[in-house]
Design a protein around this motif. Structure first.
Motif, PDB file in Angstrom:
ATOM      1  N   ASP A   1       0.798  -1.222  -0.114  1.00 25.62           N
ATOM      2  CA  ASP A   1      -0.034  -0.226  -0.112  1.00 25.62           C
ATOM      3  C   ASP A   1       0.895   1.379  -0.191  1.00 25.62           C
TER       4      ASP A   1
ATOM      5  N   VAL B   1     -13.684   2.604  -2.353  1.00 23.28           N
ATOM      6  CA  VAL B   1     -13.608   2.386  -0.922  1.00 23.28           C
ATOM      7  C   VAL B   1     -14.730   1.245  -0.600  1.00 23.28           C
ATOM      8  N   PHE B   2     -14.205   0.514   0.034  1.00 24.89           N
ATOM      9  CA  PHE B   2     -14.983  -0.735   0.273  1.00 24.89           C
ATOM     10  C   PHE B   2     -15.333  -0.659   1.964  1.00 24.89           C
ATOM     11  N   ASP B   3     -16.856  -1.130   2.025  1.00 25.09           N
ATOM     12  CA  ASP B   3     -17.382  -1.163   3.435  1.00 25.09           C
ATOM     13  C   ASP B   3     -16.797  -2.584   4.034  1.00 25.09           C
TER      14      ASP B   3
ATOM     15  N   PRO C   1     -13.867  -5.429   4.374  1.00 25.91           N
ATOM     16  CA  PRO C   1     -12.613  -5.814   4.283  1.00 25.91           C
ATOM     17  C   PRO C   1     -11.972  -6.677   3.192  1.00 25.91           C
TER      18      PRO C   1
ATOM     19  N   ASP D   1     -13.803  -7.186   0.257  1.00 22.14           N
ATOM     20  CA  ASP D   1     -13.534  -6.797  -1.116  1.00 22.14           C
ATOM     21  C   ASP D   1     -12.532  -5.932  -1.163  1.00 22.14           C
ATOM     22  N   ASP D   2     -11.917  -5.235  -0.101  1.00 21.17           N
ATOM     23  CA  ASP D   2     -10.898  -4.482  -0.286  1.00 21.17           C
ATOM     24  C   ASP D   2      -9.694  -5.307  -0.414  1.00 21.17           C
TER      25      ASP D   2
ATOM     26  N   PHE E   1      -9.718  -6.403  -4.103  1.00 26.54           N
ATOM     27  CA  PHE E   1      -9.488  -5.340  -5.127  1.00 26.54           C
ATOM     28  C   PHE E   1      -7.937  -5.307  -5.185  1.00 26.54           C
ATOM     29  N   LYS E   2      -7.124  -5.198  -3.786  1.00 26.34           N
ATOM     30  CA  LYS E   2      -5.635  -5.131  -3.814  1.00 26.34           C
ATOM     31  C   LYS E   2      -4.972  -6.312  -4.495  1.00 26.34           C
TER      32      LYS E   2
END
Length: 137
Positions: free
Chosen positions: A68, A78-80, A82, A84-85, A88-89
């Protein structure tokens, strides 16, 4: 470990097409698991071991936030959730995985330096050498 050129090419192709995913295994214990698309059947056990080592390293890098940037990614959603975040990463930083695998398979130099940095390094070495020569006289 030495691998055939054909197997290395297949491994790099796999690295470019692999899909990574994070999922919650147990909601109560908040246990998380990482997974990826299966290896091709033609891979040797040694190649699977090499790739799996890099994949596990990549998963740790993403999970720990090592990749990061200091500033948030511009235009990144922006994900609610974690998970999903993380997913994405895993997709966003996949070029890092490809690079690490290429370095592991020795098809890319571990570090490349631009010409300016090379010249500055040479200058620093020469200056240090001259300084140490003066001190020994």
């Amino acid at each position: 470990m030495e691998f055939s050129k054909k197997e290395v090419i297949l491994a790099i192709s796999f690295s470019e097409s692999v899909q990574f995913m994070a999922k919650m295994v147990n909601e109560q214990t908040r246990e998380l698991a990482f997974d990826h698309t299966p290896y091709p059947a033609s891979f040797s056990e040694d190649m699977i071991g090499e790739i799996d080592f890099v994949i596990q390293y990549y998963f740790r890098q993403v999970f720990n936030g090592d990749l990061d940037p200091e500033e948030p990614l511009v235009g990144a959603p922006v994900f609610d959730d974690p998970i999903d975040d993380l997913n994405f990463k895993l997709d966003h930083y996949k070029p890092e995985f490809i690079l690490e695998l290429k370095k592991t398979l020795e098809v890319q130099d571990a570090r490349t330096m631009n010409n300016y940095a090379q010249e500055m390094l040479k200058f620093a070495v020469e200056k240090k050498k001259k300084t140490s020569e003066k001190e020994t006289k």
